[in-house]
Design a protein around this motif. Structure first.
Motif, PDB file in Angstrom:
ATOM      1  N   GLN A 197     -17.274  45.585  34.167  1.00 27.29           N
ATOM      2  CA  GLN A 197     -16.320  44.759  33.429  1.00 27.29           C
ATOM      3  C   GLN A 197     -15.692  43.714  34.357  1.00 27.29           C
ATOM      4  OE1 GLN A 197     -13.192  46.976  31.495  1.00 27.29           O
ATOM      5  NE2 GLN A 197     -13.066  45.452  29.864  1.00 27.29           N
ATOM      6  N   GLN A 198     -15.319  44.124  35.558  1.00 30.65           N
ATOM      7  CA  GLN A 198     -14.737  43.205  36.529  1.00 30.65           C
ATOM      8  C   GLN A 198     -15.764  42.155  36.960  1.00 30.65           C
ATOM      9  OE1 GLN A 198     -11.506  43.139  37.223  1.00 30.65           O
ATOM     10  NE2 GLN A 198     -11.837  41.289  38.417  1.00 30.65           N
ATOM     11  N   GLU A 199     -16.999  42.576  37.159  1.00 29.16           N
ATOM     12  CA  GLU A 199     -18.058  41.627  37.535  1.00 29.16           C
ATOM     13  C   GLU A 199     -18.231  40.546  36.478  1.00 29.16           C
ATOM     14  OE1 GLU A 199     -21.749  42.961  40.029  1.00 29.16           O
ATOM     15  OE2 GLU A 199     -21.354  44.476  38.500  1.00 29.16           O
ATOM     16  N   LEU A 200     -18.242  40.949  35.218  1.00 31.85           N
ATOM     17  CA  LEU A 200     -18.419  39.987  34.132  1.00 31.85           C
ATOM     18  C   LEU A 200     -17.267  38.994  34.075  1.00 31.85           C
ATOM     19  CD1 LEU A 200     -19.801  42.301  31.303  1.00 31.85           C
ATOM     20  CD2 LEU A 200     -21.078  40.681  32.717  1.00 31.85           C
ATOM     21  N   VAL A 201     -16.059  39.489  34.255  1.00 30.01           N
ATOM     22  CA  VAL A 201     -14.888  38.603  34.261  1.00 30.01           C
ATOM     23  C   VAL A 201     -15.008  37.601  35.402  1.00 30.01           C
ATOM     24  CG1 VAL A 201     -12.389  38.531  34.687  1.00 30.01           C
ATOM     25  CG2 VAL A 201     -13.343  40.221  33.100  1.00 30.01           C
ATOM     26  N   GLU A 202     -15.326  38.084  36.591  1.00 30.38           N
ATOM     27  CA  GLU A 202     -15.396  37.207  37.760  1.00 30.38           C
ATOM     28  C   GLU A 202     -16.583  36.250  37.703  1.00 30.38           C
ATOM     29  OE1 GLU A 202     -15.092  39.948  41.023  1.00 30.38           O
ATOM     30  OE2 GLU A 202     -12.944  40.210  40.699  1.00 30.38           O
ATOM     31  N   ALA A 203     -17.626  36.608  36.951  1.00 29.19           N
ATOM     32  CA  ALA A 203     -18.784  35.726  36.799  1.00 29.19           C
ATOM     33  C   ALA A 203     -18.633  34.791  35.603  1.00 29.19           C
ATOM     34  CB  ALA A 203     -20.049  36.559  36.634  1.00 29.19           C
ATOM     35  N   ARG A 215     -15.103  35.984  45.229  1.00 32.44           N
ATOM     36  CA  ARG A 215     -14.224  36.730  44.309  1.00 32.44           C
ATOM     37  C   ARG A 215     -14.561  38.216  44.341  1.00 32.44           C
ATOM     38  NH1 ARG A 215     -15.156  32.088  41.155  1.00 32.44           N
ATOM     39  NH2 ARG A 215     -16.750  33.122  39.890  1.00 32.44           N
ATOM     40  N   ARG A 216     -15.845  38.539  44.553  1.00 26.80           N
ATOM     41  CA  ARG A 216     -16.284  39.942  44.628  1.00 26.80           C
ATOM     42  C   ARG A 216     -16.081  40.526  46.025  1.00 26.80           C
ATOM     43  NH1 ARG A 216     -16.126  42.760  40.828  1.00 26.80           N
ATOM     44  NH2 ARG A 216     -17.646  44.175  41.692  1.00 26.80           N
ATOM     45  N   GLU A 233     -22.828  26.674  45.245  1.00 27.65           N
ATOM     46  CA  GLU A 233     -21.382  26.820  45.401  1.00 27.65           C
ATOM     47  C   GLU A 233     -20.799  27.777  44.359  1.00 27.65           C
ATOM     48  OE1 GLU A 233     -18.038  26.791  47.362  1.00 27.65           O
ATOM     49  OE2 GLU A 233     -19.812  25.747  48.079  1.00 27.65           O
ATOM     50  N   GLU A 234     -21.347  27.789  43.143  1.00 24.21           N
ATOM     51  CA  GLU A 234     -20.869  28.721  42.118  1.00 24.21           C
ATOM     52  C   GLU A 234     -21.142  30.171  42.534  1.00 24.21           C
ATOM     53  OE1 GLU A 234     -22.401  27.864  38.240  1.00 24.21           O
ATOM     54  OE2 GLU A 234     -21.492  25.880  38.202  1.00 24.21           O
ATOM     55  N   LEU A 235     -22.326  30.410  43.081  1.00 21.95           N
ATOM     56  CA  LEU A 235     -22.640  31.756  43.553  1.00 21.95           C
ATOM     57  C   LEU A 235     -21.747  32.141  44.716  1.00 21.95           C
ATOM     58  CD1 LEU A 235     -24.232  34.382  43.499  1.00 21.95           C
ATOM     59  CD2 LEU A 235     -26.020  33.257  44.850  1.00 21.95           C
ATOM     60  N   ILE A 236     -21.524  31.222  45.634  1.00 21.77           N
ATOM     61  CA  ILE A 236     -20.649  31.512  46.778  1.00 21.77           C
ATOM     62  C   ILE A 236     -19.251  31.876  46.296  1.00 21.77           C
ATOM     63  CG2 ILE A 236     -19.506  30.510  48.803  1.00 21.77           C
ATOM     64  CD1 ILE A 236     -22.134  28.872  49.218  1.00 21.77           C
ATOM     65  N   TYR A 238     -26.585  37.452  39.854  1.00 21.61           N
ATOM     66  CA  TYR A 238     -27.101  36.651  40.976  1.00 21.61           C
ATOM     67  C   TYR A 238     -28.196  35.715  40.490  1.00 21.61           C
ATOM     68  CZ  TYR A 238     -24.902  40.111  44.154  1.00 21.61           C
ATOM     69  OH  TYR A 238     -24.040  40.930  44.826  1.00 21.61           O
ATOM     70  N   LEU A 239     -29.099  36.233  39.661  1.00 20.87           N
ATOM     71  CA  LEU A 239     -30.198  35.423  39.152  1.00 20.87           C
ATOM     72  C   LEU A 239     -29.666  34.277  38.291  1.00 20.87           C
ATOM     73  CD1 LEU A 239     -33.332  35.235  38.993  1.00 20.87           C
ATOM     74  CD2 LEU A 239     -33.123  36.394  36.793  1.00 20.87           C
ATOM     75  N   TYR A 240     -28.676  34.572  37.477  1.00 17.59           N
ATOM     76  CA  TYR A 240     -28.058  33.537  36.636  1.00 17.59           C
ATOM     77  C   TYR A 240     -27.605  32.363  37.494  1.00 17.59           C
ATOM     78  CZ  TYR A 240     -24.371  31.218  33.985  1.00 17.59           C
ATOM     79  OH  TYR A 240     -23.566  30.285  33.394  1.00 17.59           O
ATOM     80  N   HIS A 241     -26.931  32.645  38.583  1.00 16.11           N
ATOM     81  CA  HIS A 241     -26.446  31.582  39.465  1.00 16.11           C
ATOM     82  C   HIS A 241     -27.591  30.876  40.183  1.00 16.11           C
ATOM     83  CE1 HIS A 241     -22.179  32.106  38.879  1.00 16.11           C
ATOM     84  NE2 HIS A 241     -22.319  33.416  39.040  1.00 16.11           N
TER      85      HIS A 241
END
Length: 149
Positions: A37-43, A113-114, A105-108, A95-98
């Motif tokens: 849930q936290q991963e989805l929010v941060e992504a 955030r993680r 920069e979005e992945l970084i 990760y693949l999405y990014h």
């Protein structure tokens, strides 16, 4: 969280574990659900976004996860991978999405955030591996769900 019990998440998790000769720890679902849930929010992604990636790009998620986990194992002097957390495929789908978006920069920023150490180096590795995966793509599809019954 329903995402963790999705057949696609469970299949890709199982495929990753199989490739690495390990298992998926499914005994701590409440902890895994909070982490996801936290991963989805941060992504800034939804469950449907992740399910679409795991449906349409399952093989790429599998290849990326296995490559990154093997890299991590090698960097730890060949330490064995002793179990994967349930829903691990969700992390690699993010990760693949990014990487597909080709905006490092979005992945970084997501990795920061993680609180992933050396986010820039890790993002560069994700992008490099994704480039290799795209070059070698052989169209392997996700095995039929009946193979896991």
């Amino acid at each position: 969280m329903a995402l963790l019990t999705s057949p696609n998440v469970q299949r890709v998790d199982s495929l990753i574990a199989e490739e690495l000769d390990t298992y998926v720890d499914r005994e701590h679902q409440s902890v895994s659900a909070k982490m996801v849930q936290q991963e989805l929010v941060e992504a800034s992604l939804t469950c449907n976004d992740v399910l679409a990636i795991l449906t349409e790009k399952a093989d790429d998620v599998l290849k990326l996860a296995v490559a990154l986990l093997r890299d991590e194992s090698l960097s730890q002097q060949g330490a064995d991978i002793s179990g994967l957390v349930e829903g691990c495929s969700i992390t690699y789908a993010i990760y693949l999405y990014h990487a597909q978006g080709a905006i490092m920069e979005e992945l970084i920023e997501y990795l920061r955030r993680r609180q992933i150490p050396r986010a820039s180096l890790f993002a560069a590795r994700v992008f490099a591996l994704y480039g290799e995966i795209k070059k070698k793509s052989n169209g392997r599809k996700l095995p039929d769900k009946n193979e896991f019954s």
